[in-house]
Scaffold this motif. Structure first.
Motif, short mmCIF file in Angstrom:
data_model
loop_
_atom_site.label_atom_id
_atom_site.label_comp_id
_atom_site.label_asym_id
_atom_site.label_seq_id
_atom_site.Cartn_x
_atom_site.Cartn_y
_atom_site.Cartn_z
N MET A 191 0.83 -1.21 0.00
CA MET A 191 0.00 0.00 0.00
C MET A 191 0.86 1.26 0.00
SD MET A 191 -3.30 -0.97 2.36
CE MET A 191 -2.45 -1.75 3.72
N SER A 192 1.95 1.24 0.74
CA SER A 192 2.86 2.39 0.75
C SER A 192 3.53 2.57 -0.61
CB SER A 192 3.92 2.22 1.84
OG SER A 192 3.32 2.28 3.11
N GLN A 193 3.92 1.45 -1.23
CA GLN A 193 4.53 1.50 -2.57
C GLN A 193 3.53 2.07 -3.57
OE1 GLN A 193 5.32 -2.34 -4.30
NE2 GLN A 193 6.78 -1.51 -5.76
N CYS A 194 2.29 1.64 -3.50
CA CYS A 194 1.27 2.13 -4.42
C CYS A 194 0.98 3.62 -4.20
CB CYS A 194 0.00 1.30 -4.27
SG CYS A 194 0.19 -0.41 -4.85
N ALA A 195 0.95 4.04 -2.95
CA ALA A 195 0.74 5.46 -2.65
C ALA A 195 1.89 6.30 -3.20
CB ALA A 195 0.60 5.67 -1.14
N GLY A 196 3.10 5.79 -3.06
CA GLY A 196 4.26 6.48 -3.61
C GLY A 196 4.21 6.58 -5.11
N LYS A 197 3.75 5.52 -5.76
CA LYS A 197 3.62 5.53 -7.23
C LYS A 197 2.56 6.54 -7.66
CE LYS A 197 2.70 2.69 -11.30
NZ LYS A 197 2.19 3.84 -11.99
N ALA A 198 1.44 6.58 -6.95
CA ALA A 198 0.39 7.54 -7.29
C ALA A 198 0.90 8.97 -7.16
CB ALA A 198 -0.83 7.32 -6.39
N LEU A 199 1.67 9.24 -6.10
CA LEU A 199 2.25 10.57 -5.93
C LEU A 199 3.24 10.87 -7.04
CD1 LEU A 199 2.88 13.21 -4.50
CD2 LEU A 199 4.38 11.94 -2.95
N ASN A 200 4.09 9.92 -7.37
CA ASN A 200 5.08 10.11 -8.42
C ASN A 200 4.39 10.40 -9.76
OD1 ASN A 200 7.83 10.11 -9.35
ND2 ASN A 200 7.39 8.15 -10.33
N ASP A 201 3.34 9.65 -10.08
CA ASP A 201 2.62 9.87 -11.34
C ASP A 201 1.99 11.25 -11.38
OD1 ASP A 201 3.33 7.28 -12.05
OD2 ASP A 201 1.33 6.43 -11.71
N ALA A 202 1.35 11.65 -10.28
CA ALA A 202 0.72 12.98 -10.23
C ALA A 202 1.77 14.08 -10.34
CB ALA A 202 -0.09 13.13 -8.94
N ASP A 203 2.90 13.89 -9.67
CA ASP A 203 3.97 14.88 -9.69
C ASP A 203 4.57 15.03 -11.09
OD1 ASP A 203 5.39 16.77 -8.05
OD2 ASP A 203 7.15 15.49 -8.26
N LYS A 204 4.73 13.92 -11.79
CA LYS A 204 5.25 13.98 -13.17
C LYS A 204 4.31 14.79 -14.05
CE LYS A 204 8.02 9.78 -13.39
NZ LYS A 204 8.12 8.43 -13.96
N GLN A 205 3.01 14.55 -13.93
CA GLN A 205 2.05 15.29 -14.75
C GLN A 205 2.03 16.76 -14.36
OE1 GLN A 205 0.23 14.09 -17.49
NE2 GLN A 205 0.05 16.30 -17.72
N LEU A 206 2.12 17.04 -13.06
CA LEU A 206 2.15 18.42 -12.60
C LEU A 206 3.36 19.15 -13.19
CD1 LEU A 206 0.59 20.32 -10.52
CD2 LEU A 206 2.53 19.85 -9.02
N ASN A 207 4.51 18.51 -13.18
CA ASN A 207 5.72 19.13 -13.73
C ASN A 207 5.59 19.36 -15.23
OD1 ASN A 207 7.16 19.37 -11.32
ND2 ASN A 207 7.89 17.27 -11.44
N ALA A 208 4.98 18.42 -15.94
CA ALA A 208 4.79 18.59 -17.38
C ALA A 208 3.86 19.78 -17.66
CB ALA A 208 4.23 17.31 -18.00
N ASP A 209 2.77 19.86 -16.92
CA ASP A 209 1.85 20.98 -17.12
C ASP A 209 2.48 22.31 -16.71
OD1 ASP A 209 0.04 19.11 -18.02
OD2 ASP A 209 -1.38 19.38 -16.38
N PHE A 210 3.27 22.30 -15.64
CA PHE A 210 3.97 23.50 -15.21
C PHE A 210 4.89 24.00 -16.32
CE2 PHE A 210 7.49 25.76 -13.23
CZ PHE A 210 6.83 26.63 -12.37
N LYS A 211 5.62 23.09 -16.94
CA LYS A 211 6.52 23.47 -18.03
C LYS A 211 5.75 24.04 -19.22
CE LYS A 211 10.26 20.52 -16.67
NZ LYS A 211 11.18 19.46 -16.92
N GLU A 212 4.58 23.48 -19.49
CA GLU A 212 3.75 24.00 -20.58
C GLU A 212 3.27 25.41 -20.25
OE1 GLU A 212 1.79 24.56 -24.09
OE2 GLU A 212 3.24 23.01 -23.60
#
Length: 135
Positions: free
Chosen positions: A33-54
């Protein structure tokens, strides 16, 4: 001999790691569950960074607005981290704590992503939107 042992160990352990990483919906142990939560955060953070750059790219001709965007994002990150520290403080030191922090950060990051998506969907001439429309 060592190489053969390492290859065998990897072959035996890889399917277990892959299976647990892919089955987040049915996770029953804290580590998964901790690994999955970390993955969800990582995925959201990657998208946030991509949108920020745009958004930064669309503000290329407006140094003042870019500076305000960066300041706002830094303040938002500080808020997100402090808020999640507070929200998870009841479990501090426990094995569930990292999962609670990651879930909180993922949720707030996804909310921020909605702000960014709205900025990126602005129409030309919308004076209430700080980000120019796409060309």
């Amino acid at each position: 001999m060592r190489l053969a042992f390492a290859a065998l160990a990897t072959a035996l352990l890889f399917p277990l790691a892959t299976a647990s990483a892919q089955d987040c919906a049915n996770a029953t142990d804290q580590a998964t569950m901790s690994q999955c939560a970390g993955k969800a955060l990582n995925d959201a953070d990657k998208q946030l960074n991509a949108d920020f750059k745009e958004i930064e790219k669309r503000l290329a001709d407006d140094a003042g607005a870019r500076k305000q965007l960066v300041a706002a994002q830094r303040a938002w990150i500080a808020f997100r981290d402090a808020e999640c520290d507070f929200q998870s403080s009841g479990a501090a030191g426990g094995s569930i704590h990292p999962m609670l922090v990651a879930n909180c950060k993922a949720a707030l990051t996804n909310q921020r992503l909605m702000d960014f998506k709205n900025y990126l969907a602005c129409e030309e001439g919308d004076m209430s939107c700080p980000v120019p429309a796409a060309e």
